[in-house]
Design a protein around this motif. Structure first.
Motif, PDB file in Angstrom:
ATOM      1  N   GLN A  65     -19.858  53.294   9.939  1.00  0.00           N
ATOM      2  CA  GLN A  65     -19.790  52.523   8.589  1.00  0.00           C
ATOM      3  C   GLN A  65     -21.350  52.150   8.362  1.00  0.00           C
ATOM      4  O   GLN A  65     -21.937  51.685   9.266  1.00  0.00           O
ATOM      5  N   VAL A  66     -21.788  51.518   7.109  1.00  0.00           N
ATOM      6  CA  VAL A  66     -20.827  51.891   5.963  1.00  0.00           C
ATOM      7  C   VAL A  66     -21.837  52.012   4.587  1.00  0.00           C
ATOM      8  O   VAL A  66     -22.811  51.479   4.655  1.00  0.00           O
ATOM      9  N   ARG A  68     -22.744  51.639   0.969  1.00  0.00           N
ATOM     10  CA  ARG A  68     -22.048  50.859   0.051  1.00  0.00           C
ATOM     11  C   ARG A  68     -22.850  51.373  -1.398  1.00  0.00           C
ATOM     12  O   ARG A  68     -23.967  51.885  -1.245  1.00  0.00           O
ATOM     13  N   CYS A 103     -17.627  52.206   1.012  1.00  0.00           N
ATOM     14  CA  CYS A 103     -16.884  50.973   0.273  1.00  0.00           C
ATOM     15  C   CYS A 103     -17.294  51.364  -1.096  1.00  0.00           C
ATOM     16  O   CYS A 103     -18.400  51.672  -1.443  1.00  0.00           O
ATOM     17  N   SER A 104     -16.358  50.771  -2.159  1.00  0.00           N
ATOM     18  CA  SER A 104     -16.452  50.813  -3.547  1.00  0.00           C
ATOM     19  C   SER A 104     -17.379  50.004  -3.832  1.00  0.00           C
ATOM     20  O   SER A 104     -17.974  48.894  -3.284  1.00  0.00           O
ATOM     21  N   TYR A 137     -12.852  56.526   1.717  1.00  0.00           N
ATOM     22  CA  TYR A 137     -13.230  55.751   0.748  1.00  0.00           C
ATOM     23  C   TYR A 137     -12.171  54.614   0.556  1.00  0.00           C
ATOM     24  O   TYR A 137     -11.179  54.494   0.262  1.00  0.00           O
ATOM     25  N   GLU A 138     -13.016  53.310   0.669  1.00  0.00           N
ATOM     26  CA  GLU A 138     -12.152  51.863   0.783  1.00  0.00           C
ATOM     27  C   GLU A 138     -12.537  51.104  -0.302  1.00  0.00           C
ATOM     28  O   GLU A 138     -13.482  50.891  -0.865  1.00  0.00           O
ATOM     29  N   LEU A 140     -13.029  47.709  -1.744  1.00  0.00           N
ATOM     30  CA  LEU A 140     -13.455  46.149  -1.609  1.00  0.00           C
ATOM     31  C   LEU A 140     -12.637  45.629  -2.611  1.00  0.00           C
ATOM     32  O   LEU A 140     -12.824  45.725  -3.900  1.00  0.00           O
ATOM     33  N   SER A 152      -8.201  52.972  -5.415  1.00  0.00           N
ATOM     34  CA  SER A 152      -9.187  54.087  -4.831  1.00  0.00           C
ATOM     35  C   SER A 152      -8.534  55.512  -4.377  1.00  0.00           C
ATOM     36  O   SER A 152      -8.959  56.463  -4.454  1.00  0.00           O
ATOM     37  N   ASP A 169      -7.984  48.726   4.490  1.00  0.00           N
ATOM     38  CA  ASP A 169      -8.396  47.392   5.150  1.00  0.00           C
ATOM     39  C   ASP A 169      -7.518  46.247   4.824  1.00  0.00           C
ATOM     40  O   ASP A 169      -7.357  45.875   3.699  1.00  0.00           O
ATOM     41  N   HIS A 172      -8.644  43.284   2.353  1.00  0.00           N
ATOM     42  CA  HIS A 172      -8.663  43.356   1.230  1.00  0.00           C
ATOM     43  C   HIS A 172      -7.483  43.329   0.483  1.00  0.00           C
ATOM     44  O   HIS A 172      -7.338  43.110  -0.525  1.00  0.00           O
TER      45      HIS A 172
END
Length: 293
Positions: A65-66, A68, A103-104, A137-138, A140, A152, A169, A172
């Motif tokens: 990671q990560v 951004r 991450c989004s 794909y996470e 946030l 997501s 996660d 979140h």
């Protein structure tokens, strides 16, 4: 079989050198580690030395990671982020990691068009194919457009790319108060990473409070006030058939001031609680956490 198989720690939780962190994790019984790009680029011996340290440890990378603010940009901003992504993928591959976490976006310069976001993520995933890497794909909880995992998941479905899935996660999810019933809508084979942590209070009403808590006040599963929710999350994932890795992403300023072995032992207790009590007995709160409360 090692009790801690399937559970890993994040290097961000500890202070010290990469080699010392890896040794402490392995000494506590962990066999995998979630790596950050800074582990490689800030290593005194450079990226190659850091990669060699990871390989020499015998620990399997849970993920890397990560990346951004990648998706939704255009023109020169898109080109810039594309170059960053390529470098991240190269480092990810060098460590032997099979998952890159993205991450989004929080950028005001990014479009809010979900189809365009999906197209950009598909492009990222296609870049990862030759390297044998999956992209998780996470969402946030302070993301501009994508800030909860159902969104997501929507984006991942729109992209429809075999090596693009989601990362979950718990921080979140709890911070955004996302209903856990939405877990039932997920395809477990497209969940590429699950990161777990807890925190010490219930409310994070603003994005600023969420960011502060996320970056400095997380604790291990079972140490905070969301133990029952966290147990529920893990049990729901188990029921839908998720059999992938759990990584403890714990950003905590206090843990940065403790001996590495002490922090690793706390993580081991959390993994033991999740594996033995939650998944096998459905106990909502570990005994050692009740005694400390």
């Amino acid at each position: 079989m090692n009790l801690l198989d399937g559970y890993g720690m994040d290097t961000i939780t500890m202070a010290g050198t990469l080699e010392a962190k890896l040794a402490a994790m392995k000494g506590a019984g962990f066999s995998q580690v979630m790596l950050m790009a800074r582990d490689l680029v800030t290593h005194p011996g450079g990226v190659k030395a850091a990669v060699a340290a990871v390989h020499a440890s015998g620990m399997r990378p849970t993920g890397f990671q990560v990346l951004r603010d990648f998706e939704g940009l255009s023109g020169h901003l898109h080109s810039y982020k594309l170059d960053i992504a390529k470098s991240m993928l190269e480092m990810c591959a060098a460590t032997g990691s099979k998952v890159l976490l993205a991450c989004s976006s929080t950028s005001r310069h990014a479009t809010q068009d979900l189809d365009q976001i999906a197209a950009d993520l598909k492009k990222l995933a296609m870049l990862a194919v030759p390297l044998g890497i999956k992209v998780a794909y996470e969402a946030l909880s302070w993301g501009r457009t994508v800030n909860e995992f159902p969104t997501s998941w929507d984006v991942v479905c729109r992209a429809d790319c075999p090596n693009l899935g989601i990362g979950l996660d718990s921080f979140h999810i709890f911070a955004a108060k996302t209903p856990l019933d939405a877990i039932e809508e997920l395809d477990p084979s497209k969940i590429f990473l699950v990161q777990l942590s807890d925190f010490m209070w219930q409310e994070t009403p603003t994005f600023e409070e969420r960011m502060t808590t996320a970056r400095t006040f997380r604790v291990f599963p079972g140490e905070g006030v969301h133990s029952e929710q966290l147990a529920d999350l893990v049990l729901r994932l188990d029921r839908i058939g998720y059999r992938g890795d759990y990584s403890f992403e714990v950003f905590n300023d206090d843990y940065q001031q403790l001996p590495l072995e002490t922090v690793a032992e706390r993580a081991r207790k959390s993994a033991t609680w999740l594996h033995q009590d939650v998944l096998h007995k459905s106990a909502p709160l570990p005994e050692w956490a009740r005694q400390r409360a």
